[in-house]
Design an enzyme around this catalytic site. Sequence first.
Site, short mmCIF file in Angstrom:
data_model
loop_
_atom_site.label_atom_id
_atom_site.label_comp_id
_atom_site.label_asym_id
_atom_site.label_seq_id
_atom_site.Cartn_x
_atom_site.Cartn_y
_atom_site.Cartn_z
N GLU A 75 23.55 16.52 -121.58
CA GLU A 75 22.23 15.70 -121.13
C GLU A 75 21.87 14.46 -121.50
O GLU A 75 21.69 13.30 -121.82
CB GLU A 75 20.82 16.16 -120.68
N ASP A 96 15.44 21.75 -121.41
CA ASP A 96 14.45 21.28 -119.72
C ASP A 96 13.48 21.26 -119.89
O ASP A 96 12.77 22.10 -119.74
CB ASP A 96 15.66 22.09 -118.51
N THR A 98 11.13 18.06 -121.40
CA THR A 98 11.05 17.32 -122.16
C THR A 98 9.79 16.84 -122.04
O THR A 98 8.82 16.92 -123.37
CB THR A 98 12.32 16.16 -121.71
N ASP A 222 20.94 20.31 -115.22
CA ASP A 222 19.24 21.50 -115.06
C ASP A 222 19.79 22.33 -113.99
O ASP A 222 18.72 23.09 -113.93
CB ASP A 222 18.33 20.28 -114.13
C1 LIP Z 1 13.33 17.69 -115.34
C2 LIP Z 1 13.97 18.95 -114.64
C3 LIP Z 1 13.04 18.59 -112.98
C4 LIP Z 1 13.01 17.18 -112.57
C5 LIP Z 1 12.81 15.97 -114.16
C6 LIP Z 1 13.70 16.31 -115.52
P1 LIP Z 1 14.56 16.44 -118.01
O1 LIP Z 1 14.81 17.78 -116.55
O2 LIP Z 1 14.52 20.05 -114.63
O3 LIP Z 1 13.12 19.33 -112.30
O4 LIP Z 1 12.03 16.94 -112.06
O5 LIP Z 1 12.84 14.91 -113.86
O6 LIP Z 1 14.80 15.53 -115.10
O7 LIP Z 1 14.61 15.90 -118.39
O8 LIP Z 1 13.07 18.02 -119.04
O9 LIP Z 1 15.73 17.38 -119.10
#
Ligand code: LIP
Length: 279
Positions: A75, A96, A98, A222
Site C-alpha cells: 500500500e 489496514d 489506519t 485491503d
Molecule cells: C481502509 C480500508 C477500509 C476503507 C478505508 C481504507 P487503510 O484501508 O480497509 O475498508 O473503508 O477507506 O481504505 O487505508 O486503513 O489501509
Amino acid sequence: MKTDMTNDDLDVCFNLVQDVARKAGEMIREAFKQEKQVSTKSSLADLVTESDKKVEQLIISTVKDKFPTHSFIGEESVGDSCVLTDNATWIIDPIDGTTNFVHRFPYIAVSIALLVQKKTVIGLIYNPILDQMYTARPGQGAYCNGEKLQVTQTQDLGHALVCAEFGSSRDSKVLDSKFRSMRKIIEQAHGIRSLGTATMAMCMVASGKADAYFEMGPHIWDFAAGDLLVREAGGTVVDTTGGPMDLMSRRVLCAGTQELANQIAASLEQLDLQRDDCA
Ligand code: LIP
C-alpha cells in the site's frame, strides 16, 4: 521470474509470513499507545503514519532477504499503478484501518497475501491489538489462532448482519451513491456494521460473526488475504455486481452463501472506480 513454487517453498513462506506479521505486530502495538504523526493521501480521510511505512519496509525487507526474486505490491510503496504478473507476488497492507490506528480504535490488522501465477496461495490477517492471527491456504481451511473457521449459512438478507464501509472518498456523488446502497441494505437486513477495516470485516464473515461484507473503493491490499480466508471458511467472494471477483476492480462482496451475495448485489448501486492496475 519465479512462476511456480514447491510445497516446501510454500511451507517456508507460510512460516515466514507468520513470523514477520508477529514482528510487525510488536511495532504496531508499541506505536498504538503513542501520539502519531499523521499525513493525508487521496482525501482528508485517507491517512498514513510513519508506522504504516516502517511496518511495510520491515515486511518487504524480511521477505526479500529470503526470496530476492519475488515481487511486491504494498500500500505505501506501490505508487500510482500496480501491475500483477505471474511472478510470486506479496500483497501487503501494513496497517489496514489506519484511521482506527490513529484513534486507538482496536480494529486494525496487518494483511499479507502471497499470489503465484495470480492465484492466492497464502492469506494472513493479524490484529496485534486483539492478538488474533487469521490464516488460510488453498484446500486447507481458514483458521484464527489455530481454530478452524466456518461462515454462516444465512441465505436471506432479512436475517443478515452485514458489514459495509463508507471508505475514504469524500466526493459528494460517491457518498450519495454509497448512502443510497446502505439505505437499501438497512431497509432489508438485521443491521449494518462498519469496523473501519476491510480485512477485519472479512475476518468477521469468515468467522461466522457477520453474514456478509461489501465495499466499493478499497484496493487489492485491503482484500487479497481476506478473499482467500472467506473462501476457505466456506464462503463466497464476488464483485459487487455479483459477477466473478476481480482483485484489481476495487469492489468486493463476500457472504456465507451465494444466495445472500446475490440478494446484496441486486440491492447495490454500482460505482465507476479507477482500477488498481491503471495509472
Ligand atoms: C481502509 C480500508 C477500509 C476503507 C478505508 C481504507 P487503510 O484501508 O480497509 O475498508 O473503508 O477507506 O481504505 O487505508 O486503513 O489501509
